[in-house]
Motif scaffolding. Structure first.
Motif, PDB file in Angstrom:
ATOM      1  N   ARG A   1      -3.742  -9.668   3.678  1.00 51.74           N
ATOM      2  CA  ARG A   1      -3.794  -8.452   2.852  1.00 51.74           C
ATOM      3  C   ARG A   1      -5.035  -7.621   3.183  1.00 51.74           C
ATOM      4  O   ARG A   1      -4.968  -6.390   3.285  1.00 51.74           O
ATOM      5  CB  ARG A   1      -3.779  -8.845   1.375  1.00 51.74           C
ATOM      6  CG  ARG A   1      -3.953  -7.683   0.414  1.00 51.74           C
ATOM      7  CD  ARG A   1      -2.860  -6.647   0.571  1.00 51.74           C
ATOM      8  NE  ARG A   1      -3.065  -5.525  -0.337  1.00 51.74           N
ATOM      9  CZ  ARG A   1      -3.886  -4.513  -0.102  1.00 51.74           C
ATOM     10  NH1 ARG A   1      -4.553  -4.453   1.043  1.00 51.74           N
ATOM     11  NH2 ARG A   1      -4.018  -3.539  -0.974  1.00 51.74           N
TER      12      ARG A   1
ATOM     13  N   GLU B   1       7.257 -11.554  -1.809  1.00 50.79           N
ATOM     14  CA  GLU B   1       6.113 -10.750  -1.387  1.00 50.79           C
ATOM     15  C   GLU B   1       5.968  -9.489  -2.234  1.00 50.79           C
ATOM     16  O   GLU B   1       4.851  -9.077  -2.564  1.00 50.79           O
ATOM     17  CB  GLU B   1       6.242 -10.387   0.091  1.00 50.79           C
ATOM     18  CG  GLU B   1       6.061 -11.568   1.033  1.00 50.79           C
ATOM     19  CD  GLU B   1       4.741 -12.301   0.789  1.00 50.79           C
ATOM     20  OE1 GLU B   1       3.692 -11.632   0.730  1.00 50.79           O
ATOM     21  OE2 GLU B   1       4.769 -13.537   0.652  1.00 50.79           O
TER      22      GLU B   1
ATOM     23  N   ASP C   1      -3.109 -15.837   3.066  1.00 49.69           N
ATOM     24  CA  ASP C   1      -2.469 -14.664   2.460  1.00 49.69           C
ATOM     25  C   ASP C   1      -3.502 -13.584   2.154  1.00 49.69           C
ATOM     26  O   ASP C   1      -3.264 -12.390   2.380  1.00 49.69           O
ATOM     27  CB  ASP C   1      -1.753 -15.047   1.160  1.00 49.69           C
ATOM     28  CG  ASP C   1      -0.574 -15.958   1.379  1.00 49.69           C
ATOM     29  OD1 ASP C   1       0.025 -15.905   2.468  1.00 49.69           O
ATOM     30  OD2 ASP C   1      -0.252 -16.738   0.463  1.00 49.69           O
TER      31      ASP C   1
ATOM     32  N   LYS D   1       4.387 -10.342  -5.538  1.00 45.44           N
ATOM     33  CA  LYS D   1       2.923 -10.447  -5.430  1.00 45.44           C
ATOM     34  C   LYS D   1       2.281  -9.063  -5.401  1.00 45.44           C
ATOM     35  O   LYS D   1       1.185  -8.862  -5.937  1.00 45.44           O
ATOM     36  CB  LYS D   1       2.545 -11.224  -4.166  1.00 45.44           C
ATOM     37  CG  LYS D   1       2.898 -12.702  -4.215  1.00 45.44           C
ATOM     38  CD  LYS D   1       2.594 -13.374  -2.895  1.00 45.44           C
ATOM     39  CE  LYS D   1       3.046 -14.827  -2.895  1.00 45.44           C
ATOM     40  NZ  LYS D   1       2.831 -15.485  -1.578  1.00 45.44           N
TER      41      LYS D   1
END
Length: 591
Positions: free
Chosen positions: A344, A274, A340, A277
């Motif tokens: 976010r 994570e 995902d 990313k």
């Protein structure tokens, strides 16, 4: 596949000597004391020259008084080495009586003030030069070409910058001082890797102890991201681009430049999925600035006045648009799923719910006052100031969804960005006004964004984002209503102290201050873990007795517990009508 190699020379063809030339020589004066030595050679037919050091760095909107770290200023005749008369006329301005002679200006820069993307740095591992805080410029002569020579080979083998190289080692050329100020330097013994994307050669330098396999992985991932962004915009404006990623210390941040970006990230996070990313999101953000802000820009952001705030109400364009697209490009590049992406996005949306700051400040005010509010935050800023990054990104999301809804998915914000780039960067070669932005938007999409969204720019009110999300089949769920004391705590020396106070819409205003020590609640001595457990047991509207210590005195207060939803989530509807599915598919690029 990325190939590791040393910086590839890009030669600059030397021009004939002009009547006025400026050449810098940079040396390391004392590595362990963090001093650079700078010499500026000037050939001019003027009798006097005023030199100045910028007070701020474009992209970082705060007056920083860089001259604080400039020392031992002096001037000599370049041939005879005799002293030349000079005078410091302001905190960051010097007057030199050249008498039409060649002169050499010398000074020392201290480079250990702070570890950021906008300050100078020098230690045994590497050096970093942020040009606005380093290079003097001649007033009213910003258009003059500049040569920069480094003499650092006895310590560092490589000097990285996006500027073209001259024929000699570690020598570079800038067409003017604006280009110099937008081209930072990283000095190191590390080597870089290269990759191609579009018609642009990209160089990736990583400062820090990482394996070659990590460099190769990141370069390959960046190739996907940069290729996506280049294809999305239509082409790359550059033949070359430099990524500098500093992993030497625990830090986070980035700063965009016209042909490079400087990025800081914690080395502890690069192998966590994570966090990796999050690193890619940072790099995607700074890379998109290659177009948005460096070429597509509000009219106030260039040419720059380096001595005072360059005020604009459109930083939501510069950073809000970029903040919306950084994570969206990760989705388009295949690094995250739709779910995902939604996770976010909801982080930013729910962050705006934490306080009632949207009732205090509009997006345009957030932009205009960035110099003395956003960049000078205090213990109460989160309650009364909003971020043009966060709310700007949410606004652009709503604009994007509104365009797609109004055009049945046929048009998007992409049409606007490409049109702004073509008309104002390529054709007019200038920035644009707020009205020109909305005019272009209407011209290429047929949608009047100003009519729909201007109120959210000019007024301190909340954007009803859920009304726009429903057009791609997304709904919001708030659940688990529980107690909320209206403040957050931290542990210090085993005790509990108030770290943050939240002025929410539905919370009371108790006599609680930052740095109050919470000694006991309802007679029970508090530890940090004990506070976390006890807070969950309270009920909204319950009254509790807090014993605190402030300025060396104890005090008892009664606080009425507020309430808030502990679980907030955005979700995709399982069943959506065809017209919603069409817009959803156009946004996510699915069928």
């Amino acid at each position: 596949m990325a190939k590791e190699k040393k910086p590839n020379p890009v030669l600059h063809e030397q021009k004939k000597e002009s009547k006025e030339t400026f050449s810098f020589l940079i040396k390391i004066h004392n590595l362990h004391k963090h001093y650079y030595e700078v010499e500026l050679s000037i050939e001019s037919e003027r009798e006097e020259i005023y030199l100045a050091l910028p007070a701020w760095t474009p992209g970082s909107y705060m007056i920083r008084d860089y001259s604080t770290h400039l020392h031992r200023f002096g001037v000599v005749n370049s041939q005879t080495k005799e002293s030349i008369s000079w005078e410091q006329v302001d905190l960051n301005r010097w007057k030199i009586l050249t008498d039409k002679k060649s002169v050499t200006v010398s000074y020392i820069i201290y480079a250990f003030e702070d570890y950021t993307v906008r300050t100078n740095y020098l230690d045994v591992e590497f050096g970093f030069i942020n040009p606005p805080g380093f290079f003097l410029y001649p007033e009213e002569r910003l258009s003059q070409p500049v040569d920069i020579q480094f003499q650092v080979s006895e310590i560092f083998s490589n000097v990285f910058t996006s500027l073209p190289k001259n024929n000699t080692l570690h020598s570079f050329h800038a067409n003017d001082f604006d280009e110099l100020f937008d081209s930072p330097f990283h000095i190191t013994n590390k080597n870089s890797v290269f990759f191609e994307a579009g018609s642009c050669e990209h160089e990736l330098l990583i400062e820090g102890d990482v394996s070659y396999s990590f460099k190769e992985k990141l370069a390959n991932d960046l190739k996907l991201i940069t290729s996506t962004e280049i294809a999305w915009m239509g082409n790359s404006p550059n033949p070359y681009y430099l990524f500098v990623l500093n992993l030497s210390q625990n830090a986070y941040g980035g700063l965009e430049h016209r042909a490079s970006s400087i990025n800081f990230f914690s080395p502890d996070g690069i192998h966590d999925g994570e966090e990796y990313k999050r690193l890619l999101e940072l790099l995607a953000h700074e890379y998109f600035h290659l177009w948005n802000i460096k070429r597509i820009r509000p009219i106030a952001l260039g040419p720059f006045d380096y001595q005072k705030p360059n005020l604009t109400k459109e930083l939501w364009i510069a950073e809000g648009i970029t903040s919306f697209y950084d994570i969206y490009f990760l989705y388009l590049s295949g690094f995250i799923t739709k779910e995902d992406y939604l996770t976010r996005v909801q982080t930013d949306i729910f962050a705006l719910d934490e306080t009632n700051a949207e009732d205090w400040m509009s997006l345009e005010e957030s932009s205009f006052t960035a110099w003395n509010k956003f960049y000078k935050r205090n213990g109460n800023s989160h309650n009364i100031n909003i971020s043009y990054y966060t709310k700007g990104g949410v606004l652009v999301l709503c604009m994007e969804l509104y365009i797609r809804k109004e055009t049945a998915g046929l048009n998007s914000f992409q049409n606007i960005m490409q049109a702004l780039y073509k008309k104002y960067h390529i054709e007019k070669q200038r920035g644009f006004t707020k009205q020109e932005f909305f005019d272009i938007a209407f011209e290429v999409t047929g949608v009047d964004l100003k009519l729909e969204f201007d109120i959210y720019l000019t007024k301190p009110i909340r954007i009803p984002v859920e009304e726009y999300l429903k057009w791609i089949g997304i709904f919001r769920t708030d659940s688990d209503f529980g107690s909320d004391l209206g403040f957050r705590v931290k542990e210090k020396n085993g005790n509990v102290f108030v770290q943050k106070i939240l002025h929410g819409k539905d919370t009371t205003t108790p006599d609680i201050q930052l740095e109050d020590e919470i000694i006991a609640i309802n007679g029970k001595r508090m530890t940090y873990s004990g506070f976390q457990k006890l807070e969950k047991l309270f009920q909204p509207k319950e009254k509790i007795l807090i014993l605190l210590s402030r300025y060396g005195k104890t005090k008892e207060i009664i606080l009425e517990v507020s309430g808030s939803y502990k679980s907030k989530k955005l979700s995709f509807s399982a069943i959506v009508p065809p017209e919603i599915k069409q817009i959803q598919n156009s946004f996510f690029g699915t069928t």
